[in-house]
Motif scaffolding. Sequence first.
Motif, PDB file in Angstrom:
ATOM      1  N   ASP A  36      30.690 -23.414  -0.143  1.00 48.27           N
ATOM      2  CA  ASP A  36      30.448 -22.008   0.151  1.00 48.27           C
ATOM      3  C   ASP A  36      29.035 -21.785   0.713  1.00 48.27           C
ATOM      4  O   ASP A  36      28.187 -22.668   0.691  1.00 48.27           O
ATOM      5  CB  ASP A  36      30.788 -21.099  -1.035  1.00 48.27           C
ATOM      6  CG  ASP A  36      29.945 -21.329  -2.256  1.00 48.27           C
ATOM      7  OD1 ASP A  36      30.505 -21.711  -3.282  1.00 48.27           O
ATOM      8  OD2 ASP A  36      28.714 -21.105  -2.186  1.00 48.27           O
TER       9      ASP A  36
ATOM     10  N   SER B  10      40.488 -18.039 -14.093  1.00 43.92           N
ATOM     11  CA  SER B  10      39.756 -17.100 -13.233  1.00 43.92           C
ATOM     12  C   SER B  10      40.658 -16.709 -12.068  1.00 43.92           C
ATOM     13  O   SER B  10      41.104 -17.578 -11.314  1.00 43.92           O
ATOM     14  CB  SER B  10      38.475 -17.747 -12.712  1.00 43.92           C
ATOM     15  OG  SER B  10      37.895 -16.968 -11.701  1.00 43.92           O
ATOM     16  N   GLU B  11      40.948 -15.412 -11.958  1.00 47.57           N
ATOM     17  CA  GLU B  11      41.759 -14.894 -10.842  1.00 47.57           C
ATOM     18  C   GLU B  11      43.031 -15.714 -10.609  1.00 47.57           C
ATOM     19  O   GLU B  11      43.279 -16.206  -9.513  1.00 47.57           O
ATOM     20  CB  GLU B  11      40.929 -14.861  -9.548  1.00 47.57           C
ATOM     21  CG  GLU B  11      39.664 -14.042  -9.629  1.00 47.57           C
ATOM     22  CD  GLU B  11      38.667 -14.401  -8.536  1.00 47.57           C
ATOM     23  OE1 GLU B  11      39.090 -14.855  -7.464  1.00 47.57           O
ATOM     24  OE2 GLU B  11      37.454 -14.227  -8.771  1.00 47.57           O
TER      25      GLU B  11
ATOM     26  N   ASP C 109      43.745 -18.636 -11.331  1.00 54.34           N
ATOM     27  CA  ASP C 109      43.531 -20.085 -11.175  1.00 54.34           C
ATOM     28  C   ASP C 109      43.090 -20.675 -12.511  1.00 54.34           C
ATOM     29  O   ASP C 109      42.396 -20.009 -13.281  1.00 54.34           O
ATOM     30  CB  ASP C 109      42.414 -20.365 -10.158  1.00 54.34           C
ATOM     31  CG  ASP C 109      42.888 -20.202  -8.722  1.00 54.34           C
ATOM     32  OD1 ASP C 109      44.065 -20.483  -8.460  1.00 54.34           O
ATOM     33  OD2 ASP C 109      42.074 -19.790  -7.876  1.00 54.34           O
TER      34      ASP C 109
ATOM     35  N   ASN D 145      38.498 -22.440  -4.122  1.00 54.05           N
ATOM     36  CA  ASN D 145      37.464 -21.569  -3.570  1.00 54.05           C
ATOM     37  C   ASN D 145      36.399 -21.227  -4.618  1.00 54.05           C
ATOM     38  O   ASN D 145      36.728 -20.737  -5.692  1.00 54.05           O
ATOM     39  CB  ASN D 145      38.132 -20.289  -3.035  1.00 54.05           C
ATOM     40  CG  ASN D 145      37.145 -19.368  -2.367  1.00 54.05           C
ATOM     41  OD1 ASN D 145      36.198 -19.820  -1.727  1.00 54.05           O
ATOM     42  ND2 ASN D 145      37.320 -18.077  -2.525  1.00 54.05           N
ATOM     43  N   ARG D 146      35.137 -21.534  -4.314  1.00 57.64           N
ATOM     44  CA  ARG D 146      33.983 -21.262  -5.195  1.00 57.64           C
ATOM     45  C   ARG D 146      34.241 -21.775  -6.623  1.00 57.64           C
ATOM     46  O   ARG D 146      33.909 -21.135  -7.614  1.00 57.64           O
ATOM     47  CB  ARG D 146      33.672 -19.754  -5.202  1.00 57.64           C
ATOM     48  CG  ARG D 146      33.295 -19.209  -3.836  1.00 57.64           C
ATOM     49  CD  ARG D 146      32.981 -17.729  -3.809  1.00 57.64           C
ATOM     50  NE  ARG D 146      31.693 -17.448  -4.429  1.00 57.64           N
ATOM     51  CZ  ARG D 146      31.561 -16.865  -5.616  1.00 57.64           C
ATOM     52  NH1 ARG D 146      32.621 -16.524  -6.311  1.00 57.64           N
ATOM     53  NH2 ARG D 146      30.372 -16.643  -6.114  1.00 57.64           N
ATOM     54  N   HIS D 147      34.842 -22.935  -6.707  1.00 54.27           N
ATOM     55  CA  HIS D 147      35.327 -23.517  -7.960  1.00 54.27           C
ATOM     56  C   HIS D 147      34.251 -23.557  -9.063  1.00 54.27           C
ATOM     57  O   HIS D 147      34.439 -23.018 -10.148  1.00 54.27           O
ATOM     58  CB  HIS D 147      35.827 -24.947  -7.660  1.00 54.27           C
ATOM     59  CG  HIS D 147      36.653 -25.556  -8.743  1.00 54.27           C
ATOM     60  ND1 HIS D 147      37.915 -26.044  -8.528  1.00 54.27           N
ATOM     61  CD2 HIS D 147      36.396 -25.780 -10.053  1.00 54.27           C
ATOM     62  CE1 HIS D 147      38.389 -26.539  -9.659  1.00 54.27           C
ATOM     63  NE2 HIS D 147      37.487 -26.395 -10.590  1.00 54.27           N
TER      64      HIS D 147
ATOM     65  N   ARG E  97      31.178 -22.226  -9.159  1.00 53.65           N
ATOM     66  CA  ARG E  97      30.558 -20.918  -9.423  1.00 53.65           C
ATOM     67  C   ARG E  97      31.437 -20.045 -10.309  1.00 53.65           C
ATOM     68  O   ARG E  97      30.988 -19.462 -11.286  1.00 53.65           O
ATOM     69  CB  ARG E  97      30.283 -20.184  -8.095  1.00 53.65           C
ATOM     70  CG  ARG E  97      29.146 -20.791  -7.312  1.00 53.65           C
ATOM     71  CD  ARG E  97      28.881 -20.026  -6.013  1.00 53.65           C
ATOM     72  NE  ARG E  97      27.933 -20.760  -5.195  1.00 53.65           N
ATOM     73  CZ  ARG E  97      26.620 -20.699  -5.342  1.00 53.65           C
ATOM     74  NH1 ARG E  97      26.094 -19.926  -6.270  1.00 53.65           N
ATOM     75  NH2 ARG E  97      25.822 -21.411  -4.567  1.00 53.65           N
ATOM     76  N   ARG E  98      32.732 -19.958  -9.947  1.00 53.34           N
ATOM     77  CA  ARG E  98      33.644 -19.104 -10.714  1.00 53.34           C
ATOM     78  C   ARG E  98      33.812 -19.614 -12.144  1.00 53.34           C
ATOM     79  O   ARG E  98      33.864 -18.837 -13.095  1.00 53.34           O
ATOM     80  CB  ARG E  98      35.002 -19.025 -10.018  1.00 53.34           C
ATOM     81  CG  ARG E  98      34.979 -18.145  -8.780  1.00 53.34           C
ATOM     82  CD  ARG E  98      36.166 -18.397  -7.883  1.00 53.34           C
ATOM     83  NE  ARG E  98      37.430 -18.158  -8.550  1.00 53.34           N
ATOM     84  CZ  ARG E  98      38.584 -18.748  -8.214  1.00 53.34           C
ATOM     85  NH1 ARG E  98      38.612 -19.603  -7.212  1.00 53.34           N
ATOM     86  NH2 ARG E  98      39.691 -18.487  -8.857  1.00 53.34           N
TER      87      ARG E  98
ATOM     88  N   GLU F 126      30.530 -18.873 -14.073  1.00 46.63           N
ATOM     89  CA  GLU F 126      30.362 -17.421 -14.258  1.00 46.63           C
ATOM     90  C   GLU F 126      31.326 -16.892 -15.316  1.00 46.63           C
ATOM     91  O   GLU F 126      30.974 -16.043 -16.129  1.00 46.63           O
ATOM     92  CB  GLU F 126      30.577 -16.681 -12.922  1.00 46.63           C
ATOM     93  CG  GLU F 126      29.338 -16.701 -12.034  1.00 46.63           C
ATOM     94  CD  GLU F 126      29.626 -16.319 -10.585  1.00 46.63           C
ATOM     95  OE1 GLU F 126      30.716 -15.765 -10.314  1.00 46.63           O
ATOM     96  OE2 GLU F 126      28.759 -16.593  -9.736  1.00 46.63           O
ATOM     97  N   GLN F 127      32.542 -17.420 -15.313  1.00 45.55           N
ATOM     98  CA  GLN F 127      33.556 -16.987 -16.281  1.00 45.55           C
ATOM     99  C   GLN F 127      33.110 -17.295 -17.714  1.00 45.55           C
ATOM    100  O   GLN F 127      33.418 -16.559 -18.642  1.00 45.55           O
ATOM    101  CB  GLN F 127      34.883 -17.700 -15.973  1.00 45.55           C
ATOM    102  CG  GLN F 127      36.110 -17.115 -16.636  1.00 45.55           C
ATOM    103  CD  GLN F 127      36.466 -15.731 -16.138  1.00 45.55           C
ATOM    104  OE1 GLN F 127      36.219 -15.390 -14.998  1.00 45.55           O
ATOM    105  NE2 GLN F 127      37.018 -14.910 -17.012  1.00 45.55           N
TER     106      GLN F 127
END
Length: 241
Positions: A105, A157-158, A160, A190-192, A194-195, A198-199
Amino acid sequence: MANLERLQKVIAQSGVTSRRKAEQLIVDGKVKVNNKVTTKLGTKVSANDDIEVNGVVLEKELPVHYILYKPRGVISSLKDDKNRKIVTDYLTDVKERVFPIGRLDYDTSGVLLLTNDGDFANLLMHPSHGVDKVYVAKIKGIPTKNHLMQLKKGVKSENDLLKAVGYKILSTDKKKQTTIIEITLHEGKNRHVRRMMEQLGYPILKLKREKYGVLTVDGLQPGEYRKLTPHEVKKLRQLTL
């Protein structure tokens, strides 16, 4: 005697589509060899044959493979509607139409592979082939043991389930309340990273992909690139077996 390759492999190597989709296009009568429709999957072709897919003639390019030290603030794409810098802007001497294998990213730096070899790209990106991608992240906070264990179990997350196959704490700064952690992935949603972090409540301050399979950016500065050696390409292919 000309070197013969399976038609679907040649199509995939051109970067047009994956080998499986190439097979479907052949069966569906969307592929011509030397101006004749070919629907037989076992068809072999040489570099001298003209191949047309969906009415578009394949350009004859030898497969090339590059490693780029992607800087932060660059898009891992071939175009950007906001006119930001894209990764291929750095590959100034590369004549072939290369594309990134997967993506990093915008704010992530480190190892990025680029190629015109669709077959090679699909091999490396398939999660079942388990090619290690190692990231080093500077995060806000000091993770608990439970949260670290959660990385391997998976973090939702979302829609996933984001998993790491391994992690290692490299250092902690109790005064600044920051941690440097190494995280190994096999897949790259996507943004694996980071997400995932953050989670769990640990926002990422800085992120770099240190390693892709056997490759690192050692010897390169951000924005620099080089061609992979035949040995490196062979080693990466072996990792997918």
